[in-house]
Design a protein around this motif. Structure first.
Motif, PDB file in Angstrom:
ATOM      1  N   LEU A 174       0.822  -1.203   0.000  1.00 52.41           N
ATOM      2  CA  LEU A 174       0.000   0.000   0.000  1.00 52.41           C
ATOM      3  C   LEU A 174       0.857   1.254   0.000  1.00 52.41           C
ATOM      4  O   LEU A 174       0.499   2.260  -0.608  1.00 52.41           O
ATOM      5  N   LEU A 175       2.002   1.183   0.630  1.00 52.53           N
ATOM      6  CA  LEU A 175       2.881   2.342   0.662  1.00 52.53           C
ATOM      7  C   LEU A 175       3.346   2.738  -0.738  1.00 52.53           C
ATOM      8  O   LEU A 175       3.676   3.890  -0.989  1.00 52.53           O
ATOM      9  N   ALA A 176       3.349   1.800  -1.667  1.00 53.75           N
ATOM     10  CA  ALA A 176       3.790   2.084  -3.029  1.00 53.75           C
ATOM     11  C   ALA A 176       2.668   2.668  -3.880  1.00 53.75           C
ATOM     12  O   ALA A 176       2.916   3.161  -4.967  1.00 53.75           O
ATOM     13  N   ALA A 177       1.446   2.609  -3.421  1.00 52.85           N
ATOM     14  CA  ALA A 177       0.323   3.158  -4.170  1.00 52.85           C
ATOM     15  C   ALA A 177       0.129   4.619  -3.785  1.00 52.85           C
ATOM     16  O   ALA A 177       0.231   4.984  -2.625  1.00 52.85           O
ATOM     17  N   ASP A 178      -0.158   5.434  -4.769  1.00 50.91           N
ATOM     18  CA  ASP A 178      -0.427   6.844  -4.518  1.00 50.91           C
ATOM     19  C   ASP A 178      -1.866   6.965  -4.072  1.00 50.91           C
ATOM     20  O   ASP A 178      -2.785   6.584  -4.793  1.00 50.91           O
ATOM     21  N   THR A 179      -2.083   7.488  -2.886  1.00 48.43           N
ATOM     22  CA  THR A 179      -3.435   7.660  -2.381  1.00 48.43           C
ATOM     23  C   THR A 179      -3.809   9.132  -2.335  1.00 48.43           C
ATOM     24  O   THR A 179      -4.674   9.537  -1.572  1.00 48.43           O
ATOM     25  N   GLY A 180      -3.182   9.951  -3.183  1.00 51.38           N
ATOM     26  CA  GLY A 180      -3.438  11.382  -3.212  1.00 51.38           C
ATOM     27  C   GLY A 180      -4.814  11.760  -3.707  1.00 51.38           C
ATOM     28  O   GLY A 180      -5.300  12.843  -3.438  1.00 51.38           O
ATOM     29  N   GLY A 181      -5.471  10.874  -4.449  1.00 53.31           N
ATOM     30  CA  GLY A 181      -6.847  11.105  -4.828  1.00 53.31           C
ATOM     31  C   GLY A 181      -7.076  12.075  -5.971  1.00 53.31           C
ATOM     32  O   GLY A 181      -8.170  12.595  -6.109  1.00 53.31           O
ATOM     33  N   ARG A 182      -6.089  12.339  -6.798  1.00 53.96           N
ATOM     34  CA  ARG A 182      -6.290  13.248  -7.928  1.00 53.96           C
ATOM     35  C   ARG A 182      -7.362  12.693  -8.850  1.00 53.96           C
ATOM     36  O   ARG A 182      -7.186  11.643  -9.459  1.00 53.96           O
ATOM     37  N   GLY A 183      -8.488  13.386  -8.958  1.00 55.09           N
ATOM     38  CA  GLY A 183      -9.563  12.983  -9.838  1.00 55.09           C
ATOM     39  C   GLY A 183     -10.413  11.841  -9.325  1.00 55.09           C
ATOM     40  O   GLY A 183     -11.358  11.416  -9.982  1.00 55.09           O
ATOM     41  N   GLU A 184     -10.104  11.346  -8.155  1.00 55.39           N
ATOM     42  CA  GLU A 184     -10.814  10.187  -7.624  1.00 55.39           C
ATOM     43  C   GLU A 184     -12.294  10.478  -7.401  1.00 55.39           C
ATOM     44  O   GLU A 184     -13.149   9.640  -7.687  1.00 55.39           O
ATOM     45  N   GLY A 185     -12.609  11.668  -6.916  1.00 57.55           N
ATOM     46  CA  GLY A 185     -14.008  12.022  -6.657  1.00 57.55           C
ATOM     47  C   GLY A 185     -14.855  11.984  -7.918  1.00 57.55           C
ATOM     48  O   GLY A 185     -15.985  11.484  -7.908  1.00 57.55           O
ATOM     49  N   THR A 186     -14.326  12.493  -9.005  1.00 57.39           N
ATOM     50  CA  THR A 186     -15.045  12.479 -10.279  1.00 57.39           C
ATOM     51  C   THR A 186     -15.302  11.049 -10.736  1.00 57.39           C
ATOM     52  O   THR A 186     -16.408  10.715 -11.181  1.00 57.39           O
ATOM     53  N   LEU A 187     -14.290  10.206 -10.636  1.00 56.56           N
ATOM     54  CA  LEU A 187     -14.446   8.807 -11.037  1.00 56.56           C
ATOM     55  C   LEU A 187     -15.476   8.095 -10.168  1.00 56.56           C
ATOM     56  O   LEU A 187     -16.333   7.355 -10.664  1.00 56.56           O
ATOM     57  N   ARG A 188     -15.410   8.326  -8.871  1.00 58.92           N
ATOM     58  CA  ARG A 188     -16.369   7.694  -7.956  1.00 58.92           C
ATOM     59  C   ARG A 188     -17.791   8.176  -8.247  1.00 58.92           C
ATOM     60  O   ARG A 188     -18.735   7.372  -8.204  1.00 58.92           O
ATOM     61  N   ASN A 189     -17.955   9.444  -8.548  1.00 58.98           N
ATOM     62  CA  ASN A 189     -19.286   9.965  -8.878  1.00 58.98           C
ATOM     63  C   ASN A 189     -19.840   9.310 -10.137  1.00 58.98           C
ATOM     64  O   ASN A 189     -21.042   9.035 -10.226  1.00 58.98           O
ATOM     65  N   ARG A 190     -18.981   9.046 -11.112  1.00 54.52           N
ATOM     66  CA  ARG A 190     -19.437   8.379 -12.334  1.00 54.52           C
ATOM     67  C   ARG A 190     -19.879   6.947 -12.028  1.00 54.52           C
ATOM     68  O   ARG A 190     -20.876   6.476 -12.562  1.00 54.52           O
ATOM     69  N   LEU A 191     -19.132   6.268 -11.161  1.00 58.42           N
ATOM     70  CA  LEU A 191     -19.531   4.913 -10.765  1.00 58.42           C
ATOM     71  C   LEU A 191     -20.848   4.936  -9.994  1.00 58.42           C
ATOM     72  O   LEU A 191     -21.720   4.092 -10.212  1.00 58.42           O
ATOM     73  N   LEU A 192     -21.002   5.908  -9.110  1.00 57.43           N
ATOM     74  CA  LEU A 192     -22.258   6.016  -8.354  1.00 57.43           C
ATOM     75  C   LEU A 192     -23.432   6.283  -9.291  1.00 57.43           C
ATOM     76  O   LEU A 192     -24.525   5.749  -9.095  1.00 57.43           O
ATOM     77  N   GLY A 193     -23.214   7.110 -10.319  1.00 55.56           N
ATOM     78  CA  GLY A 193     -24.264   7.353 -11.307  1.00 55.56           C
ATOM     79  C   GLY A 193     -24.679   6.065 -11.993  1.00 55.56           C
ATOM     80  O   GLY A 193     -25.867   5.820 -12.230  1.00 55.56           O
ATOM     81  N   HIS A 194     -23.716   5.233 -12.303  1.00 52.79           N
ATOM     82  CA  HIS A 194     -24.012   3.941 -12.922  1.00 52.79           C
ATOM     83  C   HIS A 194     -24.721   3.021 -11.927  1.00 52.79           C
ATOM     84  O   HIS A 194     -25.715   2.371 -12.266  1.00 52.79           O
ATOM     85  N   GLU A 195     -24.230   2.971 -10.705  1.00 55.84           N
ATOM     86  CA  GLU A 195     -24.817   2.106  -9.678  1.00 55.84           C
ATOM     87  C   GLU A 195     -26.280   2.478  -9.424  1.00 55.84           C
ATOM     88  O   GLU A 195     -27.115   1.604  -9.204  1.00 55.84           O
ATOM     89  N   GLN A 196     -26.579   3.758  -9.459  1.00 54.38           N
ATOM     90  CA  GLN A 196     -27.935   4.229  -9.148  1.00 54.38           C
ATOM     91  C   GLN A 196     -28.830   4.280 -10.378  1.00 54.38           C
ATOM     92  O   GLN A 196     -29.998   4.656 -10.273  1.00 54.38           O
ATOM     93  N   GLY A 197     -28.293   3.931 -11.546  1.00 54.38           N
ATOM     94  CA  GLY A 197     -29.091   3.865 -12.754  1.00 54.38           C
ATOM     95  C   GLY A 197     -29.276   5.178 -13.485  1.00 54.38           C
ATOM     96  O   GLY A 197     -29.936   5.224 -14.519  1.00 54.38           O
ATOM     97  N   GLY A 198     -28.703   6.246 -12.985  1.00 56.80           N
ATOM     98  CA  GLY A 198     -28.876   7.554 -13.615  1.00 56.80           C
ATOM     99  C   GLY A 198     -28.030   7.768 -14.854  1.00 56.80           C
ATOM    100  O   GLY A 198     -28.431   8.471 -15.780  1.00 56.80           O
ATOM    101  N   THR A 199     -26.857   7.185 -14.876  1.00 60.35           N
ATOM    102  CA  THR A 199     -25.931   7.363 -15.992  1.00 60.35           C
ATOM    103  C   THR A 199     -25.310   6.021 -16.348  1.00 60.35           C
ATOM    104  O   THR A 199     -24.210   5.705 -15.894  1.00 60.35           O
TER     105      THR A 199
END
Length: 103
Positions: free
Chosen positions: A10-35
């Protein structure tokens, strides 16, 4: 995978979250059937949530396996619709390596 190895990896993975929120929102849109999104787009989004830049090849494999378990728990519909589980881990690492990176 041992907890110690996972922690070290895990220490080798970047957990800075650049753009992560946008990607998660797109997945949530798919999960909820909206997009609804197609399989390839879902795969790219799921892979985009992980940054393996600092990981060595062995760590990338372990981190990818762990990542798939985590996103499958958080976004089961997206993972299922993406068919990402049907792709071999080394091929997913190669796909991740080929994704464009924000600078």
């Amino acid at each position: 995978m041992s907890d110690a190895y996972a922690t070290l990896s895990l220490l080798a993975a970047d957990t800075g979250g650049r753009g992560e929120g946008t990607l998660r929102n797109r997945l949530l849109g798919h999960e909820q059937g909206g997009t609804p999104l197609g399989p390839r787009e879902l795969q790219n989004i799921l892979l985009g949530l992980l940054d393996l830049t600092e990981a060595n090849p062995g760590q990338r494999t372990v981190l990818m396996e762990n990542h798939l378990r985590q996103v499958e728990h958080a976004y089961p519909l997206s993972v299922g619709d993406s068919n990402i589980r049907g792709i071999a881990i080394p091929a997913l690492v190669a796909r991740w390596e080929a994704l464009p990176r924000a600078s």
